[in-house]
Design an enzyme around this catalytic site. Structure first.
Site, PDB file in Angstrom:
ATOM      1  N   GLU A  56     -29.227  79.647 -46.607  1.00  0.00           N
ATOM      2  CA  GLU A  56     -30.121  78.895 -45.795  1.00  0.00           C
ATOM      3  C   GLU A  56     -30.211  79.127 -44.285  1.00  0.00           C
ATOM      4  O   GLU A  56     -28.794  79.015 -43.810  1.00  0.00           O
ATOM      5  CB  GLU A  56     -29.972  77.531 -46.344  1.00  0.00           C
ATOM      6  N   CYS A 115     -30.266  77.538 -36.645  1.00  0.00           N
ATOM      7  CA  CYS A 115     -28.863  77.421 -37.371  1.00  0.00           C
ATOM      8  C   CYS A 115     -28.984  78.402 -38.534  1.00  0.00           C
ATOM      9  O   CYS A 115     -29.630  78.304 -39.494  1.00  0.00           O
ATOM     10  CB  CYS A 115     -28.574  76.227 -37.852  1.00  0.00           C
ATOM     11  N   CYS A 168     -18.486  79.942 -48.954  1.00  0.00           N
ATOM     12  CA  CYS A 168     -17.659  79.798 -48.022  1.00  0.00           C
ATOM     13  C   CYS A 168     -16.390  79.731 -48.714  1.00  0.00           C
ATOM     14  O   CYS A 168     -16.224  78.864 -49.676  1.00  0.00           O
ATOM     15  CB  CYS A 168     -17.751  78.771 -46.958  1.00  0.00           C
ATOM     16  N   CYS A 197     -13.681  73.304 -46.919  1.00  0.00           N
ATOM     17  CA  CYS A 197     -13.460  71.952 -46.322  1.00  0.00           C
ATOM     18  C   CYS A 197     -14.087  70.661 -47.333  1.00  0.00           C
ATOM     19  O   CYS A 197     -15.296  70.950 -47.996  1.00  0.00           O
ATOM     20  CB  CYS A 197     -14.262  71.840 -45.086  1.00  0.00           C
ATOM     21  N   CYS A 244     -17.856  69.397 -46.777  1.00  0.00           N
ATOM     22  CA  CYS A 244     -18.888  70.342 -46.777  1.00  0.00           C
ATOM     23  C   CYS A 244     -19.467  70.696 -48.059  1.00  0.00           C
ATOM     24  O   CYS A 244     -18.692  71.380 -48.816  1.00  0.00           O
ATOM     25  CB  CYS A 244     -18.542  71.585 -45.849  1.00  0.00           C
ATOM     26  N   GLU A 290     -17.884  80.822 -42.763  1.00  0.00           N
ATOM     27  CA  GLU A 290     -17.419  80.761 -41.675  1.00  0.00           C
ATOM     28  C   GLU A 290     -17.541  82.054 -40.917  1.00  0.00           C
ATOM     29  O   GLU A 290     -16.969  83.240 -41.332  1.00  0.00           O
ATOM     30  CB  GLU A 290     -15.834  80.699 -41.819  1.00  0.00           C
ATOM     31  N   SER A 296     -14.618  73.116 -35.521  1.00  0.00           N
ATOM     32  CA  SER A 296     -14.717  72.094 -36.278  1.00  0.00           C
ATOM     33  C   SER A 296     -13.323  71.424 -36.521  1.00  0.00           C
ATOM     34  O   SER A 296     -12.436  71.873 -36.935  1.00  0.00           O
ATOM     35  CB  SER A 296     -15.232  72.709 -37.513  1.00  0.00           C
ATOM     36  N   ASN A 354     -23.036  63.631 -43.618  1.00  0.00           N
ATOM     37  CA  ASN A 354     -24.140  63.757 -44.438  1.00  0.00           C
ATOM     38  C   ASN A 354     -23.900  63.881 -46.009  1.00  0.00           C
ATOM     39  O   ASN A 354     -23.128  65.037 -46.380  1.00  0.00           O
ATOM     40  CB  ASN A 354     -25.140  65.123 -44.087  1.00  0.00           C
ATOM     41  N   CYS A 397     -26.408  68.690 -41.048  1.00  0.00           N
ATOM     42  CA  CYS A 397     -25.138  69.323 -41.016  1.00  0.00           C
ATOM     43  C   CYS A 397     -24.254  69.138 -42.080  1.00  0.00           C
ATOM     44  O   CYS A 397     -24.063  67.751 -42.642  1.00  0.00           O
ATOM     45  CB  CYS A 397     -24.333  68.781 -39.869  1.00  0.00           C
TER      46      CYS A 397
END
Length: 373
Positions: A91, A104, A111, A115, A118, A169, A222, A299, A342
């Site tokens: 995306e 973005c 990934c 994290c 996320c 990342e 981050s 989020n 985000c």
């Protein structure tokens, strides 16, 4: 064997033409056609000799990742879903604002850093994106937004800023990321300034040093915690590169950075990292690093154990940082009604790590996105 010219930065394109007995200026010509004008048809590149156009038609393609979904949120945020093959889709998000338009983009299918806050990390990891798949997101977004036509007419860019903050990342895919960055900065391609291109990292220290040496752009880190214990839980790469090493790398990066500060991103998670005491710890932690803070309300995504910090708590946290002399902004949540905010980008990933709980075929992705649109 055909090659995808979107995989080539200026140096690689020059070498491509040199291998075929062509002069370096041919690379500059083609680079402009590809990235300044968005042209994929070699026959339309009218200032190039017909024989060379025919040779290109036989030996090369211009192939960005196909757009399989394009959705617009109530606030104008626009999310693109790109097919990158083998059941994977990534995306990118365009965020329109009064004085700029920010795209973005993603650098990996999934990934590997996991994290805990996320959505992408919870899906697992499949592979790095190629240069063509990274820069192709910008190329396709320009087409979708009409950016090719508007830029020559009024001198303004539909996409004025690019942030590598989508899926993945960026510094774990450093070689391809750097080549894509060079295209974004090249005056014969997109011509963006280093200050308007931002790479976000969770803190891969050796790669931060390489980025500083090879292609320094604006840097966002981050952070998300004021101490190693909590950051180990939220950002597991901290166990390899703890805060002391990370902040030292930030200091080194500033020696060549286009901005005189590092942006520290900090997701505000209710009852986890949002107390007054933790705000004061952040001030002490970053005292020696010229920086600004970007507070990001968490989020939510399915199955997450976290909640967003209340607005009053976010304001109080920001007030403490501001009182300590650090520029602090709170990111406005954009596109959350289409899961474009985000931390929500997930796309679809065939997880090679077996961490993700699901695996999707591309046909199902297309059907689901179409139904949502």
């Amino acid at each position: 064997m055909t090659v995808n010219l979107l995989d080539f930065d200026a140096a690689a394109l020059t070498a491509f033409f040199a291998d075929r007995g062509e002069k370096p200026f041919r690379a500059r010509q083609v680079l402009r056609w590809l990235h300044r004008f968005g042209q994929a048809d070699f026959a339309a590149m009218t200032d190039i000799a017909r024989g060379l156009r025919e040779k290109l038609d036989a030996q090369a393609v211009v192939q960005p990742p196909p757009v399989i979904a394009d959705r617009v949120a109530d606030d104008g945020t626009r999310k693109f879903l790109f097919d990158v093959g083998s059941g994977n889709a990534v995306e990118a998000v365009f965020i329109p604002e009064e004085e700029r338009g920010t795209l973005c983009i993603s650098t990996q299918a999934g990934c590997a850093l996991d994290c805990s806050f996320c959505a992408t990390g919870k899906q697992g990891f499949n592979r790095n994106l190629t240069v063509a798949e990274i820069i192709g997101q910008l190329w396709q977004a320009q087409h979708a937004l009409g950016g090719w036509a508007e830029r020559p007419a009024n001198g303004e860019r539909m996409i004025s800023n690019v942030v590598l903050m989508g899926m993945g990342e960026p510094l774990a895919n450093l070689d391809n990321t750097v080549r894509a960055l060079r295209l974004m900065l090249d005056d014969n391609a997109y011509g963006l300034s280093r200050r308007r291109v931002t790479v976000s990292t969770s803190g891969l220290v050796p790669a931060m040093d390489r980025l500083r040496d090879e292609c320094p752009v604006a840097l966002a880190v981050s952070l998300h915690a004021p101490d190693d214990g909590l950051r180990d839980e939220l950002v597991p790469i901290n166990r390899k590169y703890p805060l002391r090493a990370l902040l030292a790398a930030c200091q080194r990066y500033l020696e060549r950075a286009p901005r005189d500060f590092i942006t520290f991103e900090y997701v505000m998670i209710d009852g986890v990292n949002d107390s007054d005491a933790q705000a004061r710890e952040l001030l002490a932690l970053t005292r020696e690093v010229p920086c600004k803070f970007n507070l990001i309300p968490f989020n939510p995504f399915p199955d997450s154990p976290y909640r967003r910090s209340p607005a009053m708590r976010v304001r109080r946290f920001a007030e403490i940082l501001l009182a300590g002399g650090v520029v602090t902004t709170t990111r406005r949540t954009r596109g959350d009604d289409i899961a474009a905010a985000c931390g929500q980008l997930a796309g679809q990933v065939r997880d090679r790590t077996r961490r993700g709980s699901r695996s999707f075929v591309l046909e199902r992705v297309s059907q689901e996105e179409s139904a949502c649109g």
